[in-house]
Design a protein around this motif. Structure first.
Motif, PDB file in Angstrom:
ATOM      1  N   ARG A 108       0.820  -1.192   0.000  1.00  0.00           N
ATOM      2  CA  ARG A 108       0.000   0.000   0.000  1.00  0.00           C
ATOM      3  C   ARG A 108       0.872   1.267   0.000  1.00  0.00           C
ATOM      4  N   TYR A 128      -3.893  -3.210 -16.197  1.00  0.00           N
ATOM      5  CA  TYR A 128      -3.213  -1.941 -16.501  1.00  0.00           C
ATOM      6  C   TYR A 128      -2.441  -1.447 -15.282  1.00  0.00           C
ATOM      7  N   TYR A 179      -1.191   2.373 -14.080  1.00  0.00           N
ATOM      8  CA  TYR A 179      -1.191   3.816 -14.262  1.00  0.00           C
ATOM      9  C   TYR A 179      -0.396   4.454 -13.127  1.00  0.00           C
ATOM     10  N   LEU A 220      -4.081  10.623 -14.584  1.00  0.00           N
ATOM     11  CA  LEU A 220      -3.551   9.267 -14.612  1.00  0.00           C
ATOM     12  C   LEU A 220      -2.944   9.010 -15.983  1.00  0.00           C
ATOM     13  N   PHE A 245      -1.530   2.972  -9.704  1.00  0.00           N
ATOM     14  CA  PHE A 245      -2.802   2.266  -9.697  1.00  0.00           C
ATOM     15  C   PHE A 245      -2.768   1.108 -10.686  1.00  0.00           C
ATOM     16  N   LEU A 269     -12.897   0.495 -16.456  1.00  0.00           N
ATOM     17  CA  LEU A 269     -11.800  -0.009 -15.642  1.00  0.00           C
ATOM     18  C   LEU A 269     -12.242  -0.072 -14.189  1.00  0.00           C
ATOM     19  N   PHE A 285     -10.449  -0.236 -10.466  1.00  0.00           N
ATOM     20  CA  PHE A 285      -9.139   0.088  -9.933  1.00  0.00           C
ATOM     21  C   PHE A 285      -8.874  -0.544  -8.575  1.00  0.00           C
ATOM     22  N   GLY A 286      -7.589  -0.807  -8.332  1.00  0.00           N
ATOM     23  CA  GLY A 286      -7.137  -1.133  -7.000  1.00  0.00           C
ATOM     24  C   GLY A 286      -7.033   0.125  -6.162  1.00  0.00           C
ATOM     25  N   ASN A 287      -6.593  -0.029  -4.925  1.00  0.00           N
ATOM     26  CA  ASN A 287      -6.541   1.098  -4.002  1.00  0.00           C
ATOM     27  C   ASN A 287      -5.280   1.945  -4.132  1.00  0.00           C
ATOM     28  N   PHE A 304     -16.087   8.209 -19.959  1.00  0.00           N
ATOM     29  CA  PHE A 304     -16.317   7.840 -18.566  1.00  0.00           C
ATOM     30  C   PHE A 304     -16.006   9.033 -17.654  1.00  0.00           C
ATOM     31  N   TYR A 358     -14.889   9.400 -13.605  1.00  0.00           N
ATOM     32  CA  TYR A 358     -14.484   8.726 -12.380  1.00  0.00           C
ATOM     33  C   TYR A 358     -14.381   9.747 -11.259  1.00  0.00           C
ATOM     34  N   GLN A 411     -12.637  10.413  -7.425  1.00  0.00           N
ATOM     35  CA  GLN A 411     -11.597   9.970  -6.507  1.00  0.00           C
ATOM     36  C   GLN A 411     -11.713  10.763  -5.206  1.00  0.00           C
ATOM     37  N   ARG A 465      -8.635   7.907  -1.962  1.00  0.00           N
ATOM     38  CA  ARG A 465      -7.787   7.576  -3.115  1.00  0.00           C
ATOM     39  C   ARG A 465      -8.431   6.542  -4.042  1.00  0.00           C
ATOM     40  N   GLN A 466      -9.501   5.934  -3.629  1.00  0.00           N
ATOM     41  CA  GLN A 466     -10.158   4.932  -4.467  1.00  0.00           C
ATOM     42  C   GLN A 466     -10.735   5.586  -5.714  1.00  0.00           C
ATOM     43  N   MET A 467     -10.577   4.960  -6.858  1.00  0.00           N
ATOM     44  CA  MET A 467     -11.156   5.441  -8.112  1.00  0.00           C
ATOM     45  C   MET A 467     -12.506   4.758  -8.303  1.00  0.00           C
ATOM     46  N   LEU A 490     -16.112   4.571 -10.528  1.00  0.00           N
ATOM     47  CA  LEU A 490     -16.831   4.927 -11.746  1.00  0.00           C
ATOM     48  C   LEU A 490     -18.125   5.646 -11.388  1.00  0.00           C
ATOM     49  N   ARG A 543     -20.946   6.427 -17.485  1.00  0.00           N
ATOM     50  CA  ARG A 543     -20.307   6.180 -18.768  1.00  0.00           C
ATOM     51  C   ARG A 543     -21.289   6.457 -19.898  1.00  0.00           C
ATOM     52  N   PHE A 585     -12.368  12.769 -12.687  1.00  0.00           N
ATOM     53  CA  PHE A 585     -11.591  12.576 -13.901  1.00  0.00           C
ATOM     54  C   PHE A 585     -12.498  12.147 -15.041  1.00  0.00           C
ATOM     55  N   LEU A 610      -7.253   3.538 -21.960  1.00  0.00           N
ATOM     56  CA  LEU A 610      -8.124   4.597 -21.477  1.00  0.00           C
ATOM     57  C   LEU A 610      -7.261   5.825 -21.225  1.00  0.00           C
ATOM     58  N   PHE A 615      -6.965   9.647 -19.711  1.00  0.00           N
ATOM     59  CA  PHE A 615      -7.601  10.471 -18.687  1.00  0.00           C
ATOM     60  C   PHE A 615      -7.281  11.948 -18.869  1.00  0.00           C
TER      61      PHE A 615
END
Lengths: 113, 115
Positions: free
Chosen positions: A9, A33, A35, A43, A90, A102, A104-106, B35, B37, B39, B43-45, B47, B50, B91, B103, B105
């Motif tokens: 993390r 992916y 980023y 990103l 990410f 997409l 995403f992870g944290n 899309f 997004y 945040q 910090r989590q992205m 959605l 779309r 974003f 993708l 951004f």
């Protein structure tokens, strides 16, 4: 939430050392992916994978390499970390349909001192 | 290469009011996907919404809707009845049919919600 886990993390490392970030998914998605996120840049895509052992470069791939030996894992390696690689990284996955988003992870916050 | 532009680095809105975040993109493709997004500070992205370019109808998800103007290459996000939890970076992102794996951004808009 999509089953996607990034590790570690947080990480602090010194310039010149190798670093590997791991992304693990449980969704069996084809696409994965990496980023990086930096202030003022949004990103930016580093590398991506469209299948096991199938990878391609993104717009900021210099200094990074990736490997995908099995569907669930996608590794990002900084061979010799530099201060310019201090960033939040990410991992993301998606299904094969073009309109699929997409997931995403944290994120991993990497600091290179 | 496709580019995505978010011209508003920061925006502010009063709680319960409506705010619109702008996004424009540059492409020569006719088929693509857009899309938004969110945040939050975690910090989590996430959605938000779309839109498929071939659909003329604007996408809507509860309080979030888009104004998609294909000819103008514009894809703005409208947030109605803003809530404190809407405070986040937003974003805009583009994926074209020919570059379907990637993708792209924008640089993001930071939204503050005033109580």
């Amino acid at each position: 939430d999509a089953g996607i886990t990034q590790s570690p993390r947080h990480k602090v490392t010194e310039t010149g050392t190798p670093v590997t970030l791991r992304c693990h998914q449980t969704e069996n998605h084809r696409y994965m992916y990496w980023y990086r996120q930096d202030p003022g840049h949004g990103l930016r895509l580093i590398h991506y994978s469209y299948g096991v052992k199938d990878t391609d470069k993104g717009e900021v791939s210099d200094g990074y390499s990736v490997s995908r030996s099995k569907t669930e894992d996608f590794l990002l390696t900084l061979e010799s970390a530099t201060s310019s690689q201090t960033s939040v990284y990410f991992c993301a996955i998606r299904d094969r349909a073009l309109n699929s988003p997409l997931h995403f992870g944290n994120g991993t916050r990497l600091t290179v001192t | 290469a496709q580019t995505v532009t978010q011209s508003q680095p920061e925006m502010s809105v009063q709680e319960a009011e409506t705010v619109t975040l702008s996004c424009t993109y540059d492409t020569s493709e006719s088929d693509y996907y857009l899309f938004w997004y969110k945040q939050p500070p975690s910090r989590q992205m996430i959605l938000v919404i779309r839109q498929e370019a071939y659909k003329q109808q604007n996408a809507t998800e509860n309080r979030f809707s888009v104004n998609f103007q294909k000819a103008a290459k514009s894809f703005s996000l409208k947030i109605s009845d803003s809530q404190l939890g809407d405070a986040a970076m937003y974003f805009c992102a583009y994926r074209g049919e020919s570059s379907g794996d990637k993708l792209t951004f924008g640089t993001g808009t930071r939204l503050a919600v005033r109580p």
